[in-house]
Write a protein that holds these residues in place. Structure first.
Motif, short mmCIF file in Angstrom:
data_model
loop_
_atom_site.label_atom_id
_atom_site.label_comp_id
_atom_site.label_asym_id
_atom_site.label_seq_id
_atom_site.Cartn_x
_atom_site.Cartn_y
_atom_site.Cartn_z
N UNK A 26 -4.53 -15.15 0.94
CA UNK A 26 -4.34 -14.04 -0.01
C UNK A 26 -4.97 -12.76 0.52
N UNK A 27 -6.16 -12.89 1.10
CA UNK A 27 -6.86 -11.70 1.62
C UNK A 27 -6.05 -11.05 2.75
N UNK A 28 -5.47 -11.87 3.63
CA UNK A 28 -4.67 -11.33 4.74
C UNK A 28 -3.44 -10.61 4.19
N UNK A 29 -2.78 -11.23 3.20
CA UNK A 29 -1.57 -10.63 2.62
C UNK A 29 -1.90 -9.29 1.96
N UNK A 30 -2.97 -9.28 1.17
CA UNK A 30 -3.35 -8.04 0.48
C UNK A 30 -3.74 -6.95 1.47
N UNK A 31 -4.46 -7.32 2.50
CA UNK A 31 -4.86 -6.34 3.52
C UNK A 31 -3.63 -5.80 4.25
N UNK A 32 -2.68 -6.68 4.53
CA UNK A 32 -1.46 -6.24 5.22
C UNK A 32 -0.65 -5.30 4.33
N UNK A 33 -0.59 -5.60 3.04
CA UNK A 33 0.14 -4.72 2.13
C UNK A 33 -0.55 -3.34 2.04
N UNK A 34 -1.87 -3.32 2.10
CA UNK A 34 -2.59 -2.04 2.03
C UNK A 34 -2.31 -1.17 3.24
N UNK A 35 -2.03 -1.82 4.38
CA UNK A 35 -1.79 -1.04 5.61
C UNK A 35 -0.35 -0.55 5.70
N UNK A 36 0.53 -1.08 4.82
CA UNK A 36 1.92 -0.63 4.85
C UNK A 36 2.03 0.78 4.30
N UNK A 43 3.45 -13.19 9.04
CA UNK A 43 3.27 -12.48 7.77
C UNK A 43 4.17 -11.25 7.72
N UNK A 44 4.23 -10.52 8.83
CA UNK A 44 5.11 -9.34 8.89
C UNK A 44 6.56 -9.72 8.64
N UNK A 45 7.00 -10.81 9.25
CA UNK A 45 8.38 -11.26 9.07
C UNK A 45 8.64 -11.60 7.61
N UNK A 46 7.67 -12.25 6.96
CA UNK A 46 7.83 -12.60 5.55
C UNK A 46 7.85 -11.36 4.66
N UNK A 47 7.07 -10.34 5.02
CA UNK A 47 7.08 -9.09 4.26
C UNK A 47 8.39 -8.34 4.44
N UNK A 48 9.00 -8.51 5.60
CA UNK A 48 10.22 -7.78 5.93
C UNK A 48 11.47 -8.44 5.36
N UNK A 105 10.17 -11.52 -0.89
CA UNK A 105 9.31 -12.63 -1.30
C UNK A 105 8.09 -12.11 -2.04
N UNK A 106 7.66 -12.84 -3.05
CA UNK A 106 6.43 -12.49 -3.75
C UNK A 106 5.22 -12.88 -2.89
N UNK A 107 4.06 -12.37 -3.26
CA UNK A 107 2.83 -12.72 -2.53
C UNK A 107 2.59 -14.23 -2.59
N UNK A 108 2.90 -14.84 -3.74
CA UNK A 108 2.72 -16.29 -3.88
C UNK A 108 3.65 -17.05 -2.93
N UNK A 109 4.89 -16.57 -2.81
CA UNK A 109 5.84 -17.21 -1.89
C UNK A 109 5.38 -17.05 -0.44
N UNK A 110 4.89 -15.86 -0.10
CA UNK A 110 4.42 -15.62 1.27
C UNK A 110 3.25 -16.53 1.60
N UNK A 111 2.33 -16.67 0.64
CA UNK A 111 1.18 -17.57 0.86
C UNK A 111 1.65 -19.00 1.07
N UNK A 112 2.61 -19.45 0.27
CA UNK A 112 3.10 -20.83 0.39
C UNK A 112 3.74 -21.06 1.75
N UNK A 113 4.53 -20.10 2.23
CA UNK A 113 5.19 -20.27 3.52
C UNK A 113 4.19 -20.21 4.68
N UNK A 114 3.21 -19.31 4.59
CA UNK A 114 2.20 -19.21 5.64
C UNK A 114 1.35 -20.48 5.71
#
Length: 497
Positions: free
Chosen positions: A268-278, A299-304, A313-322
């Motif tokens: 979750x921390x990685x996803x949130x940090x990545x979203x903040x840098x977008x 993570x970038x691919x999942x965000x894209x 994908x939601x943050x929850x979905x991204x976490x599940x796939x990662x």
């Protein structure tokens, strides 16, 4: 108060109170359910008589404990496959039948069935749910279909090319450790432990662009991943721990929850940090620029990625796939690599031929690093990897639950609701199969000339059909080749009896 005659029960006239009526309705409903279940169970038992059955361990436990997840257990499985080459039925306790299929002709119907007809079985995969969520491994139906399409680009060769550099770096760290241990007088190494840390190191970089340096120092996140894997494997062997309310009262259940929280918090921390840098605008252009610069991670691919309706994908979905990628990618790859080195150590003539093939490819290249284009120029090494995966598939079985009657090629029927186990290990070792090789390690079995007439289902280390392993190119064709090539150039493996 009205009277109710219960003479048919020998009770005479009694007051017909609402509570008594409710009790009678409840008992009648329960009795009807028990009778319906009994009839259904009897019908299933009758229909399963066409499948041979090995002797039970006991009348109550059935065949529980017959095949342990150990070397001895796999020997027992080989004996069962030799005796019942077309498949057999076993019982998990007194009421749960399991159909095991272990012949290419028999498994075709199950592996080719759609995810709606033969979905993954909830009993054997549910233990992973609190950890992996609704990721690609555990999801079903439309969500699985949508996510499978969305994640496929993450394993395109344009993405995997970037990972080869990561594999080079991680394996160099492992080799530096080995050289240090050798200089200190060590002559033996726990190969799996070192390779497992190396694969986790690579995965963290590929998934999160995070360097934990876990090969050199302890990492809480890596320790949690290893602990979760061990706890899930242990729980499978304890039938009473299959019930969640009991399991989470035990020390193991509490450890599992703590490890899950740690892993989820990290992701979750990685996803949130990545979203903040977008950037606020032009997110797609930003991520595409990263892809062009070869710095795009999972993570970038999942965000894209977006579905056909343009939904992300939601943050929850991204976490599940990662988390699913971390689980599915480390232990299986480490196991596969360890077995290849084991087999090459037992067959030094094959090891030397692999080494010469790699040395010829690298020649005067300095530093000794594998590049993407090299991976397609290692035919004999590839044959050695495949033969090792045949003998020692990292995943020995996959389970499916039949949502309707499934007719096998020989006319037998797997009844609706029965769990079917596709034994990958049994299929690879079936003496009645199209390639009755047994336990002999022979890479030439995968020479292009020798596989022309062989069934494609005789070799299924990554399963087959619509729910096959999406990361098999990542594991077998990319990481395994890179790691083995560099390891064989730098070291010689010997088999110590």
């Amino acid at each position: 108060m009205p009277q109710l005659s219960l003479s048919w029960l020998g009770l005479g006239q009694v007051a017909a109170s609402p509570w008594l009526l409710l009790l009678l309705v409840g008992v009648s409903w329960l009795l009807a359910r028990v009778l319906a279940w009994s009839y259904s169970f009897y019908d299933t038992c009758c229909r399963l008589r066409c499948f041979p059955q090995p002797p039970k361990q006991s009348w109550f436990w059935g065949h529980l404990g017959l095949v342990h997840p150990t070397e001895q257990g796999l020997r027992v499985l080989i004996q069962l496959v030799a005796a019942y080459s077309k498949g057999f039925v076993t019982w998990l306790g007194p009421t749960m039948p399991l159909i095991t299929l272990c012949h290419p002709d028999m498994i075709r119907t199950i592996t080719n069935a759609s995810a709606a007809i033969a979905p993954k079985d909830a009993v054997f995969y549910s233990f992973l749910k609190p950890w992996l969520g609704d990721g690609l491994l555990l999801s079903a139906g439309d969500k699985w279909s949508s996510h499978r399409r969305m994640l496929t680009p993450a394993f395109h060769f344009n993405i995997l090319k970037h990972y080869v550099k990561i594999f080079n770096d991680s394996v160099n760290v492992m080799h530096a450790k080995w050289k240090r241990l050798v200089s200190e007088g060590s002559t033996r190494l726990d190969m799996f432990e070192h390779i497992s840390l190396m694969t986790l190191d690579s995965l963290q970089k590929c998934v999160f662009s995070f360097d934990s340096n876990c090969q050199e120092k302890p990492s809480e996140y890596i320790a949690a991943i290893l602990e979760l894997s061990a706890l899930v494997a242990k729980r499978h062997q304890q039938i009473f721990m299959h019930m969640d309310f009991l399991y989470y009262l035990t020390p193991d259940g509490q450890r599992f929850r703590r490890a899950c929280r740690l892993v989820h918090n990290f992701t979750d921390a990685v996803i949130q940090e990545r979203r903040r840098t977008l950037p606020d605008d032009g997110v797609d252009d930003f991520l595409k620029a990263k892809a062009k610069a070869k710095t795009l991670d999972f993570i970038d691919v999942l965000l894209l990625t977006k579905d056909k309706d343009g939904k992300q994908l939601s943050d929850e979905d991204i976490r599940a796939e990662a988390d699913t990628f971390m689980f599915g990618g480390h232990d299986t790859t480490a196991s596969g690599l360890s077995w290849v080195l084991y087999n090459l150590a037992k067959h030094p003539e094959y090891q030397e031929r692999c080494r010469q093939e790699v040395q010829e490819l690298l020649r005067d290249r300095e530093p000794k690093e594998i590049e993407w284009d090299d991976l397609a120029q290692l035919p004999f090494l590839t044959m050695c990897i495949k033969e090792s995966l045949r003998l020692h598939p990292p995943v020995t079985v996959v389970s499916r639950c039949c949502t309707q009657d499934i007719v096998l090629p020989d006319g037998r029927v797997i009844p609706k609701g029965v769990i079917c186990l596709v034994s990958i290990f049994g299929t690879h070792h079936n003496p009645s199969g199209p390639d009755p090789a047994g336990a002999v390690y022979s890479p030439f079995r995968f020479d292009p000339e020798n596989i022309k007439e062989r069934s494609s289902l005789a070799f299924i280390p990554f399963s087959r059909g619509p729910r096959n392993c999406i990361g098999q190119t990542f594991a077998r064709s990319t990481e395994s080749k890179a790691v083995l090539s560099l390891s064989l150039v730098c070291f010689s493996c010997q088999f110590l009896r």
